[in-house]
Design an enzyme around this catalytic site. Structure first.
Site, PDB file in Angstrom:
ATOM      1  N   ASP A 115      16.802 -12.640   5.937  1.00 17.58           N
ATOM      2  CA  ASP A 115      15.630 -12.231   6.717  1.00 17.58           C
ATOM      3  C   ASP A 115      14.646 -13.359   6.994  1.00 17.58           C
ATOM      4  OD1 ASP A 115      16.743  -9.737   6.536  1.00 17.58           O
ATOM      5  OD2 ASP A 115      15.331  -8.981   5.036  1.00 17.58           O
ATOM      6  N   GLU A 153     -22.389  -5.008 -13.963  1.00 18.05           N
ATOM      7  CA  GLU A 153     -23.625  -4.657 -14.656  1.00 18.05           C
ATOM      8  C   GLU A 153     -24.771  -5.595 -14.255  1.00 18.05           C
ATOM      9  OE1 GLU A 153     -20.273  -3.996 -17.756  1.00 18.05           O
ATOM     10  OE2 GLU A 153     -20.626  -5.200 -15.951  1.00 18.05           O
TER      11      GLU A 153
END
Length: 352
Positions: A211, A61
């Site tokens: 991983d 705003e």
């Protein structure tokens, strides 16, 4: 895949859609604040617009009002904003008071703000000062845009996004633990983009061991998320990439609470359900959302306990024939997208 056709928009809805388009530009930069866009209209013309660009900086705003060249037009203008204007002092002054001070006579709002510091107070302040307030314009779209913020304040936990890649025949990885890429390069880049948009990312300790992921946004410009894992007995080697200096890491364990330069250890009670404790800790840290990238045990724990909101599933052209079976999940299909030869399916948890 179902295609949903929108009905033609009236003028208020068109301006609200512009607010939503502007607000989306703040994704990944404004959390823990919501994404907000604002448009100011005078006699059918947009005379100012703006969005919340960065946490701690002026709200939408303010930016929209500052963009208006002739402030004398404001008293006959309508302000559109996708979320109820704030009414409290935080990093910035309250937007509702600014609107009143500029003599804007009409405000059109998309969503209500569930933050207890606002929660209707912005609308109340406007109306008490003679401002006409119209609410719930494109509310479903406005709510969905700020689904992370709304979930955080209504359910007191982060918005949880599950993500995995699976082979055409439904496996996450080969039977023998090893790093194995299923998706193509374009899909990988998209995943790294997602990492810049969410404040936290989580994997289980088995994935860290197998991983050795870094869990950073190396393939996309942006900030790295907070890395989260569970290491019950603190057996993960310090050499793993999740402990490097690229991003902070949070480790939930049974033994200690401590902190070093980049890693923080949080002791939790493993005789009690683990996920609620993790969600509570992240809530206390103002973490609005978290991506859970695996492995299968971690993903299944979120699914079985119904602690997920969105699932992003890549199905690739590869056939593994055997290995770790992908999680079974049921939800409402939000979208399907082809990324070269990968297929991305996005589900929403319709049971929440």
């Amino acid at each position: 895949m179902e295609f949903l056709f929108s009905l033609p928009m009236n003028r208020d809805e068109q301006y609200m859609q512009r607010c939503l388009d502007l607000a989306l530009q703040g994704l990944g930069n404004v959390a823990p604040n919501p994404m907000v866009g604002c448009v100011i209209v005078h006699e059918g013309k947009i005379i100012g617009e703006g969005y919340h660009q960065q946490y701690g900086t002026p709200h939408a705003e303010v930016n929209a009002i500052n963009a208006v060249r002739d402030e004398s037009l404001l008293k006959n203008a309508t302000l559109y904003v996708n979320l109820e204007p704030c009414a409290h002092f935080g990093k910035t002054p309250p937007c509702a008071r600014l609107i009143v001070s500029k003599n804007i006579q009409k405000v059109v709002i998309g969503s209500y703000d569930p933050n207890p510091k606002v929660a209707g107070k912005g609308i109340q302040l406007l109306r008490e000062n003679g401002v006409e307030v119209v609410t719930e314009i494109l509310k479903p779209k406005a709510d969905f845009l700020n689904r992370r913020f709304l979930t955080f304040h209504t359910q007191h936990r982060p918005y949880i996004i599950l993500k995995w890649a699976q082979s055409k025949d439904g496996f996450l990885a080969p039977a023998t633990p090893q790093p194995y890429w299923l998706t193509n390069e374009s899909s990988k880049k998209l995943v790294h983009k997602w990492r810049t948009e969410e404040p936290a990312i989580m994997v289980g300790s088995n994935t860290v061991v197998a991983d050795d992921p870094e869990l950073t946004a190396r393939l996309w410009a942006g900030k790295n998320p907070l890395r989260v894992t569970i290491d019950r007995q603190l057996t993960l080697p310090a050499s793993k990439k999740i402990f490097n200096s690229s991003a902070p890491t949070l480790v939930f364990n049974r033994d200690r609470t401590s902190k070093n330069a980049t890693t923080e250890y949080i002791k939790i009670d493993f005789s009690e359900p683990v996920l609620p404790q993790i969600m509570h800790e992240l809530y206390q840290r103002n973490i609005l959302s978290m991506v859970v990238e695996g492995g299968v045990a971690t993903l299944n724990s979120f699914i079985q306990e119904k602690r997920w909101d969105e699932a992003r599933i890549f199905t690739t052209e590869h056939l593994l024939l055997a290995g770790l079976k992908a999680p079974a999940i049921h939800g409402a299909t939000l979208s399907e997208l082809a990324i070269e030869k990968d297929r991305l399916t996005v589900l929403i948890n319709s049971n929440l």
